[in-house]
Write an enzyme that holds these catalytic residues in place. Sequence first.
Site, PDB file in Angstrom:
ATOM      1  N   HIS A  57       0.840  -1.207   0.000  1.00 24.33           N
ATOM      2  CA  HIS A  57       0.000   0.000   0.000  1.00 24.33           C
ATOM      3  C   HIS A  57       0.873   1.255   0.000  1.00 24.33           C
ATOM      4  O   HIS A  57       1.221   1.794   1.046  1.00 24.33           O
ATOM      5  CB  HIS A  57      -0.917  -0.003   1.232  1.00 24.33           C
ATOM      6  CG  HIS A  57      -2.032   0.972   1.140  1.00 24.33           C
ATOM      7  ND1 HIS A  57      -3.348   0.629   1.351  1.00 24.33           N
ATOM      8  CD2 HIS A  57      -2.044   2.291   0.829  1.00 24.33           C
ATOM      9  CE1 HIS A  57      -4.109   1.692   1.191  1.00 24.33           C
ATOM     10  NE2 HIS A  57      -3.334   2.726   0.881  1.00 24.33           N
ATOM     11  N   HIS A  59       1.610   5.143  -2.220  1.00 24.07           N
ATOM     12  CA  HIS A  59       1.164   6.133  -3.211  1.00 24.07           C
ATOM     13  C   HIS A  59       2.440   6.800  -3.722  1.00 24.07           C
ATOM     14  O   HIS A  59       2.991   7.683  -3.066  1.00 24.07           O
ATOM     15  CB  HIS A  59       0.252   7.171  -2.557  1.00 24.07           C
ATOM     16  CG  HIS A  59      -0.983   6.591  -1.918  1.00 24.07           C
ATOM     17  ND1 HIS A  59      -2.191   6.515  -2.577  1.00 24.07           N
ATOM     18  CD2 HIS A  59      -1.190   6.052  -0.684  1.00 24.07           C
ATOM     19  CE1 HIS A  59      -3.103   5.954  -1.766  1.00 24.07           C
ATOM     20  NE2 HIS A  59      -2.505   5.674  -0.615  1.00 24.07           N
ATOM     21  N   GLU A 142      -6.836   0.806  -3.604  1.00 19.03           N
ATOM     22  CA  GLU A 142      -7.820   0.819  -2.588  1.00 19.03           C
ATOM     23  C   GLU A 142      -9.104   1.426  -3.123  1.00 19.03           C
ATOM     24  O   GLU A 142      -9.100   2.501  -3.718  1.00 19.03           O
ATOM     25  CB  GLU A 142      -7.334   1.579  -1.333  1.00 19.03           C
ATOM     26  CG  GLU A 142      -6.918   3.010  -1.591  1.00 19.03           C
ATOM     27  CD  GLU A 142      -6.393   3.714  -0.340  1.00 19.03           C
ATOM     28  OE1 GLU A 142      -7.115   3.818   0.669  1.00 19.03           O
ATOM     29  OE2 GLU A 142      -5.233   4.174  -0.400  1.00 19.03           O
ATOM     30  N   HIS A 176     -10.705   0.666   1.422  1.00 16.79           N
ATOM     31  CA  HIS A 176     -10.508   1.725   2.422  1.00 16.79           C
ATOM     32  C   HIS A 176     -11.870   1.935   3.073  1.00 16.79           C
ATOM     33  O   HIS A 176     -12.746   2.560   2.502  1.00 16.79           O
ATOM     34  CB  HIS A 176     -10.024   2.995   1.709  1.00 16.79           C
ATOM     35  CG  HIS A 176      -9.825   4.162   2.622  1.00 16.79           C
ATOM     36  ND1 HIS A 176      -8.682   4.924   2.614  1.00 16.79           N
ATOM     37  CD2 HIS A 176     -10.618   4.731   3.562  1.00 16.79           C
ATOM     38  CE1 HIS A 176      -8.782   5.894   3.494  1.00 16.79           C
ATOM     39  NE2 HIS A 176      -9.958   5.802   4.085  1.00 16.79           N
ATOM     40  N   HIS A 221      -5.329  -0.676   6.028  1.00 13.01           N
ATOM     41  CA  HIS A 221      -5.031   0.211   7.177  1.00 13.01           C
ATOM     42  C   HIS A 221      -6.146   0.342   8.211  1.00 13.01           C
ATOM     43  O   HIS A 221      -6.629   1.436   8.467  1.00 13.01           O
ATOM     44  CB  HIS A 221      -4.608   1.600   6.694  1.00 13.01           C
ATOM     45  CG  HIS A 221      -5.441   2.214   5.610  1.00 13.01           C
ATOM     46  ND1 HIS A 221      -6.805   2.279   5.644  1.00 13.01           N
ATOM     47  CD2 HIS A 221      -5.082   2.792   4.432  1.00 13.01           C
ATOM     48  CE1 HIS A 221      -7.247   2.877   4.565  1.00 13.01           C
ATOM     49  NE2 HIS A 221      -6.227   3.190   3.800  1.00 13.01           N
ATOM     50  N   ASP A 285       0.865   2.568   3.774  1.00 11.81           N
ATOM     51  CA  ASP A 285       0.029   3.654   3.242  1.00 11.81           C
ATOM     52  C   ASP A 285       0.895   4.901   3.019  1.00 11.81           C
ATOM     53  O   ASP A 285       0.492   6.021   3.347  1.00 11.81           O
ATOM     54  CB  ASP A 285      -1.154   3.957   4.167  1.00 11.81           C
ATOM     55  CG  ASP A 285      -2.167   4.884   3.523  1.00 11.81           C
ATOM     56  OD1 ASP A 285      -2.058   5.167   2.310  1.00 11.81           O
ATOM     57  OD2 ASP A 285      -3.078   5.352   4.253  1.00 11.81           O
ATOM     58  N   HIS A 289       3.100  14.082   1.287  1.00  7.80           N
ATOM     59  CA  HIS A 289       2.702  15.461   0.991  1.00  7.80           C
ATOM     60  C   HIS A 289       3.840  16.339   1.489  1.00  7.80           C
ATOM     61  O   HIS A 289       4.607  15.928   2.369  1.00  7.80           O
ATOM     62  CB  HIS A 289       1.403  15.822   1.718  1.00  7.80           C
ATOM     63  CG  HIS A 289       0.236  14.945   1.379  1.00  7.80           C
ATOM     64  ND1 HIS A 289      -0.403  15.005   0.160  1.00  7.80           N
ATOM     65  CD2 HIS A 289      -0.385  13.976   2.087  1.00  7.80           C
ATOM     66  CE1 HIS A 289      -1.390  14.114   0.145  1.00  7.80           C
ATOM     67  NE2 HIS A 289      -1.391  13.467   1.297  1.00  7.80           N
TER      68      HIS A 289
HETATM   69  O1  DOR Z   1      -4.591   9.816   4.416  1.00 10.70           O
HETATM   70  C1  DOR Z   1      -4.657   9.280   3.317  1.00 10.70           C
HETATM   71  N1  DOR Z   1      -3.989   9.782   2.264  1.00 10.70           N
HETATM   72  N2  DOR Z   1      -5.416   8.204   3.164  1.00 10.70           N
HETATM   73  C2  DOR Z   1      -5.642   7.683   1.945  1.00 10.70           C
HETATM   74  O2  DOR Z   1      -6.322   6.687   1.864  1.00 10.70           O
HETATM   75  C3  DOR Z   1      -5.110   8.343   0.727  1.00 10.70           C
HETATM   76  C4  DOR Z   1      -3.880   9.052   1.057  1.00 10.70           C
HETATM   77  C5  DOR Z   1      -3.305   9.905  -0.068  1.00 10.70           C
HETATM   78  O3  DOR Z   1      -3.303   9.441  -1.204  1.00 10.70           O
HETATM   79  O4  DOR Z   1      -2.803  10.984   0.241  1.00 10.70           O
END
Ligand code: DOR
Length: 432
Positions: A57, A59, A142, A176, A221, A285, A289
Amino acid sequence: MAAGCDLVLTNVLLPGGRVADVSVFRGKVCHVGARRTAGEIIDCRGMTVLPGAVDMHVHMRGRDQQYKEDWASGSMSALAGGVTLVVDQPNTVPPLTTPESFARRVAEARDASWCHYAINGGFVPGCDLLALWRRGAMAFGEIFAAASSYAEGLSYADLRNVLGTVSTLGGLCTIHAEEVGAGPDTDLGSHHALRTPEGEAVSVQRVRDQNDRGCRLHFCHLSCAESVSNAGNSTVEAAPHHLFLSLEEFDPSDARGKVNPPLRPDAVRRRLVSLWDRIDVLASDHAPHTPAEKELPFMDAPSGIPGVETMVPLALAFCRERKIPLASLIEKTSIRPCEILGLPRAGFQAGDRADFGVYPPGDVAIDADMLHSRAGWTPFEGKRAAFPVTVIMGGEVVYSEGTFTLGHPAWFPGRGFIGEELPRNSADTAQP
Ligand code: DOR
């Protein structure tokens, strides 16, 4: 002396307590026992050797979001944390809901990733799941039962449809699960109160109630014990931030602790930890950012925290402290993800993928400056963790004490892949 091989890890303490030499030939373990002659020898005496982790998991961002992360920075971060295979989530910009956007995403990873990768397909009503499956989606999801960063929540009716279709493909849906209340989202306390543990547990049950065709389900998660209990026979994932961080550790206005599902009060976190044995998979996860985004007014700051590099190091320090057998850590970070996804396993048996992390006996305090994600910060600052000194992927040393060497990262498509061609150059392809 028996025939030569490429690499031998000597004096490896195997999970059952036996010490052996692990010989590697052409990317796979070829013998565990007495050493074979080899071009390269790594002495692992006194070290912890773990099979390369699969983080199912992450991103990895990229394209318009490459200021947060891209395949190069994200995959280097993975390797430096002992993760040799990542599974990317489809809530990219644009989302991976068409065969074209999916194929382009695979090409982007092929052009830039330093670690192995698989990529999940996304879902929006009306999208062609069969086409995504044939293009090589590892799983679907997800799939969001509630809105999150870069994702709309699906209605339960849409969920019923997607589960029905994926069951006919013989695929896996990763979910999710959350329910979101109404009200101002002004700090970590209200974030938790709007997305409660009870709501998550109800969502898990409701998603299962939609699954009348018996699609294979994996809950991402989960942040509380009640959700784990409601998951029935489905597989269950927990993230390091829900296991090792609690709400009270952050200033309420600090959006670096903002994540979906939210960080929970310590009592809730402890009950989740008490279900360690029921948790199938640890996954990060990893949702990077930037610090500037996290400094926006709380309501506007995106949810998500980086974590691919710190997952195994934190979990290893935790297991050592609690005297949890390493076999249990290996199950959750490597064996179970491979079983759930149908991936060839990494490990200590002949024929296994020769992916390993070699960890020193001690641990260190996490400092964001030592991490490789472009995010440039970590919510785990100061936590104790054991980082690998050496990481091996496909029998090649790809990371050693801060230095990366490009190995042979591979794409692992899902079972439905029919071998269609990918774009030759991911940068040249047009948007859909
Ligand atoms: O807090 C999160 N951010 N939960 C998620 O499921 C997606 C993720 C994101 O892609 O930033």
